[in-house]
Scaffold this active site. Structure first.
Site, PDB file in Angstrom:
ATOM      1  N   GLU A 145      -2.238   5.192   4.445  1.00 10.04           N
ATOM      2  CA  GLU A 145      -1.084   4.387   4.882  1.00 10.04           C
ATOM      3  C   GLU A 145       0.159   4.698   4.037  1.00 10.04           C
ATOM      4  O   GLU A 145       1.260   4.276   4.380  1.00 10.04           O
ATOM      5  CB  GLU A 145      -1.430   2.882   4.846  1.00 10.04           C
ATOM      6  N   CYS A 170      -9.787   2.801  -0.202  1.00 12.05           N
ATOM      7  CA  CYS A 170      -9.785   2.572  -1.647  1.00 12.05           C
ATOM      8  C   CYS A 170     -10.564   1.298  -2.017  1.00 12.05           C
ATOM      9  O   CYS A 170     -11.777   1.270  -1.860  1.00 12.05           O
ATOM     10  CB  CYS A 170      -8.351   2.579  -2.154  1.00 12.05           C
ATOM     11  N   HIS A 194      -5.270   6.645   0.132  1.00 13.33           N
ATOM     12  CA  HIS A 194      -4.422   5.697   0.875  1.00 13.33           C
ATOM     13  C   HIS A 194      -3.651   6.400   2.001  1.00 13.33           C
ATOM     14  O   HIS A 194      -2.470   6.721   1.822  1.00 13.33           O
ATOM     15  CB  HIS A 194      -3.384   5.095  -0.072  1.00 13.33           C
TER      16      HIS A 194
HETATM   17  N1  GLN Z   1      -9.198   0.467  -8.743  1.00 15.03           N
HETATM   18  C1  GLN Z   1      -9.267  -0.446  -7.639  1.00 15.03           C
HETATM   19  C2  GLN Z   1     -10.636  -1.134  -7.597  1.00 15.03           C
HETATM   20  O1  GLN Z   1     -11.530  -0.695  -8.229  1.00 15.03           O
HETATM   21  C3  GLN Z   1      -9.001   0.257  -6.326  1.00 15.03           C
HETATM   22  C4  GLN Z   1      -7.619   0.871  -6.346  1.00 15.03           C
HETATM   23  C5  GLN Z   1      -6.964   0.957  -5.013  1.00 15.03           C
HETATM   24  O2  GLN Z   1      -7.358   0.301  -4.041  1.00 15.03           O
HETATM   25  N2  GLN Z   1      -5.900   1.709  -4.965  1.00 15.03           N
HETATM   26  O3  GLN Z   1     -10.781  -2.100  -6.921  1.00 15.03           O
END
Ligand code: GLN
Length: 198
Positions: free
Chosen positions: A179, A78, A177
């Site tokens: 995890e 992410c 994610h």
């Molecule tokens: N929206 C976050 C970003 O742009 C990422 C979201 C996440 O890691 N769950 O950094």
């Protein structure tokens, strides 16, 4: 096997718990010396601008790039994926990026926090016959990949299949994610990358 988890901000505890369940020694990475003797590093989800700014402040940018150049695996989930990318669309222009992975990403590509969702994905190279239950939280997507980047998974968005997992040699990136799912297959996949490197 010793895996570093970048512990500046975000969901690092959950990665650590998953790794410990798999019998792996875990190091929380906050300073360059925490990277000594790790076999690979996970960059967690969270907020990518914050992670980038803290990594600059703690002088972690070059050591992380050096680790990747040495062939050790790096996995960004992410926000971690955004931080590893070479290019970020739109609002990401001013944030510090490691610029390692030849992908162009779009932040918050599925909408706001309330548009977070879950999906069952088939992921190339992740074994087992059931799909992987993936959790997307204000997730980014990969808009385009360069040559040498292998697409591992896609999800449907507005009637199109968009890229949400990719690998480029020792670099791994997921929009979601792993995890947070009670499924350790993605972590085992990463550990195999680390084993073949050591
Ligand atoms: N929206 C976050 C970003 O742009 C990422 C979201 C996440 O890691 N769950 O950094």
């Amino acid at each position: 096997m010793k895996i570093g988890v970048l512990a500046l901000q975000g969901a690092f505890i959950e990665h650590e718990a998953m790794l410990r369940r798999l019998g792996v020694e875990v190091v929380e990475v906050r300073l360059p010396q925490d990277l000594d003797d790790v076999n690979g590093v996970i960059i967690p989800g969270g907020e990518s601008t914050t992670i980038g700014k803290l990594a600059v402040r703690y002088n972690l940018m070059e050591p992380l790039r050096e680790l990747a150049r040495s062939g050790k695996p790096l996995w960004g989930t992410c926000a971690g994926m955004i931080f590893m990318a070479k290019a970020v669309e739109g609002e990401g222009r001013d944030q510090p990026l490691l610029g390692l992975m030849d992908v162009r990403v779009q932040r918050n590509a599925f909408g706001r926090q309330v548009d977070s969702f879950e999906a069952n994905l088939n992921i190339k190279g992740v074994d087992g016959d059931k799909p992987f239950h993936a959790i997307f939280i204000r997730a980014p997507l990969i808009e385009s990949v360069g040559a040498g980047v292998d697409v591992l998974a896609r999800v449907e968005k507005d009637n199109q299949d968009v890229i949400v997992a990719a690998r480029q040699g020792n670099l791994l990136a997921t929009s979601f994610h792993p995890e947070l799912s009670y499924d350790d297959r993605f972590h085992r996949y990463f550990l195999k990358m680390a084993e073949s490197e050591t």
